[in-house]
Design a protein around this motif. Sequence first.
Motif, PDB file in Angstrom:
ATOM      1  N   ILE A  50       0.834  -1.205   0.000  1.00 45.77           N
ATOM      2  CA  ILE A  50       0.000   0.000   0.000  1.00 45.77           C
ATOM      3  C   ILE A  50       0.868   1.254   0.000  1.00 45.77           C
ATOM      4  N   ALA A  51       1.887   1.294   0.855  1.00 41.05           N
ATOM      5  CA  ALA A  51       2.751   2.473   0.943  1.00 41.05           C
ATOM      6  C   ALA A  51       3.533   2.700  -0.347  1.00 41.05           C
ATOM      7  N   SER A  52       4.111   1.645  -0.889  1.00 37.70           N
ATOM      8  CA  SER A  52       4.916   1.813  -2.105  1.00 37.70           C
ATOM      9  C   SER A  52       4.048   2.141  -3.310  1.00 37.70           C
ATOM     10  N   MET A  53       2.848   1.559  -3.396  1.00 38.27           N
ATOM     11  CA  MET A  53       1.945   1.893  -4.497  1.00 38.27           C
ATOM     12  C   MET A  53       1.478   3.343  -4.395  1.00 38.27           C
ATOM     13  N   ALA A  54       1.180   3.798  -3.192  1.00 44.29           N
ATOM     14  CA  ALA A  54       0.764   5.195  -3.006  1.00 44.29           C
ATOM     15  C   ALA A  54       1.881   6.147  -3.423  1.00 44.29           C
ATOM     16  N   LEU A  55       3.103   5.849  -3.009  1.00 41.76           N
ATOM     17  CA  LEU A  55       4.236   6.687  -3.402  1.00 41.76           C
ATOM     18  C   LEU A  55       4.442   6.659  -4.907  1.00 41.76           C
ATOM     19  N   GLY A  56       4.369   5.489  -5.515  1.00 40.75           N
ATOM     20  CA  GLY A  56       4.559   5.370  -6.955  1.00 40.75           C
ATOM     21  C   GLY A  56       3.498   6.107  -7.750  1.00 40.75           C
ATOM     22  N   ILE A  57       2.240   5.974  -7.334  1.00 38.87           N
ATOM     23  CA  ILE A  57       1.150   6.652  -8.043  1.00 38.87           C
ATOM     24  C   ILE A  57       1.256   8.163  -7.879  1.00 38.87           C
ATOM     25  N   LEU A  58       1.516   8.618  -6.663  1.00 36.42           N
ATOM     26  CA  LEU A  58       1.679  10.047  -6.421  1.00 36.42           C
ATOM     27  C   LEU A  58       2.850  10.604  -7.227  1.00 36.42           C
ATOM     28  N   SER A  59       3.933   9.866  -7.274  1.00 34.21           N
ATOM     29  CA  SER A  59       5.105  10.307  -8.032  1.00 34.21           C
ATOM     30  C   SER A  59       4.812  10.365  -9.524  1.00 34.21           C
ATOM     31  N   ALA A  60       4.060   9.407 -10.027  1.00 36.65           N
ATOM     32  CA  ALA A  60       3.693   9.419 -11.450  1.00 36.65           C
ATOM     33  C   ALA A  60       2.802  10.621 -11.764  1.00 36.65           C
ATOM     34  N   LEU A  61       1.914  10.950 -10.844  1.00 33.73           N
ATOM     35  CA  LEU A  61       1.073  12.131 -11.045  1.00 33.73           C
ATOM     36  C   LEU A  61       1.889  13.418 -11.029  1.00 33.73           C
ATOM     37  N   VAL A  62       2.834  13.512 -10.108  1.00 31.57           N
ATOM     38  CA  VAL A  62       3.719  14.680 -10.062  1.00 31.57           C
ATOM     39  C   VAL A  62       4.523  14.768 -11.352  1.00 31.57           C
ATOM     40  N   PHE A  63       5.023  13.645 -11.827  1.00 31.20           N
ATOM     41  CA  PHE A  63       5.757  13.613 -13.093  1.00 31.20           C
ATOM     42  C   PHE A  63       4.865  14.091 -14.244  1.00 31.20           C
ATOM     43  N   GLY A  64       3.613  13.636 -14.260  1.00 31.15           N
ATOM     44  CA  GLY A  64       2.678  14.051 -15.310  1.00 31.15           C
ATOM     45  C   GLY A  64       2.394  15.536 -15.278  1.00 31.15           C
ATOM     46  N   VAL A  65       2.219  16.093 -14.085  1.00 33.07           N
ATOM     47  CA  VAL A  65       2.016  17.542 -13.966  1.00 33.07           C
ATOM     48  C   VAL A  65       3.263  18.278 -14.441  1.00 33.07           C
ATOM     49  N   GLY A  66       4.434  17.746 -14.103  1.00 32.77           N
ATOM     50  CA  GLY A  66       5.679  18.357 -14.577  1.00 32.77           C
ATOM     51  C   GLY A  66       5.777  18.345 -16.091  1.00 32.77           C
ATOM     52  N   MET A  67       5.359  17.246 -16.705  1.00 34.03           N
ATOM     53  CA  MET A  67       5.379  17.182 -18.175  1.00 34.03           C
ATOM     54  C   MET A  67       4.401  18.193 -18.777  1.00 34.03           C
ATOM     55  N   CYS A  68       3.228  18.351 -18.139  1.00 35.91           N
ATOM     56  CA  CYS A  68       2.266  19.351 -18.616  1.00 35.91           C
ATOM     57  C   CYS A  68       2.843  20.759 -18.498  1.00 35.91           C
ATOM     58  N   CYS A  69       3.490  21.037 -17.362  1.00 35.44           N
ATOM     59  CA  CYS A  69       4.117  22.354 -17.190  1.00 35.44           C
ATOM     60  C   CYS A  69       5.171  22.590 -18.261  1.00 35.44           C
ATOM     61  N   PHE A  70       5.952  21.583 -18.518  1.00 35.56           N
ATOM     62  CA  PHE A  70       7.067  21.696 -19.456  1.00 35.56           C
ATOM     63  C   PHE A  70       6.589  21.818 -20.904  1.00 35.56           C
ATOM     64  N   LEU A  71       5.662  20.962 -21.317  1.00 34.61           N
ATOM     65  CA  LEU A  71       5.268  20.886 -22.722  1.00 34.61           C
ATOM     66  C   LEU A  71       4.096  21.796 -23.085  1.00 34.61           C
ATOM     67  N   LEU A  72       3.107  21.935 -22.216  1.00 34.75           N
ATOM     68  CA  LEU A  72       1.905  22.687 -22.567  1.00 34.75           C
ATOM     69  C   LEU A  72       1.945  24.145 -22.133  1.00 34.75           C
TER      70      LEU A  72
END
Length: 122
Positions: A50-72
């Motif tokens: 549960i802890a590692s999945m939560a961290l992984g999902i949250l990190s993927a979302l942060v990465f996605g927001v970063g990509m949106c900031c960078f590209l869009l």
Amino acid sequence: MSENFEYSYSAERQSEIEAIRKKYLPREEQENKMERLRKLDASVGTKALIASMALGILSALVFGVGMCCFLLWSLWVLGALLCVVGVIGMLVAPWLYRRLVEKRKAEIAPEILRLTEELSQK
């Protein structure tokens, strides 16, 4: 004096009676120990997963927001920073899982060993 003896046997009825009877009998100590052993073994990876999945999902979302900031939105510095934070979080998630599993194993190892010792002797 006329005594008639009448007996009817029904396997289905008898098995139902036995099933109801088993509910009210005290459980055997061996079954309790085996059940406890199974629960302890199953609990090793649950919290870690549960802890590692939560961290992984949250990190993927942060990465996605970063990509949106960078590209869009052309927010390159913020986007690059968020992408780096997201990647670091995704890289840490498997390490966190292994670390939490090792910690939980160390916590319950004495109990598991004691139960397996008792069950294997009987």
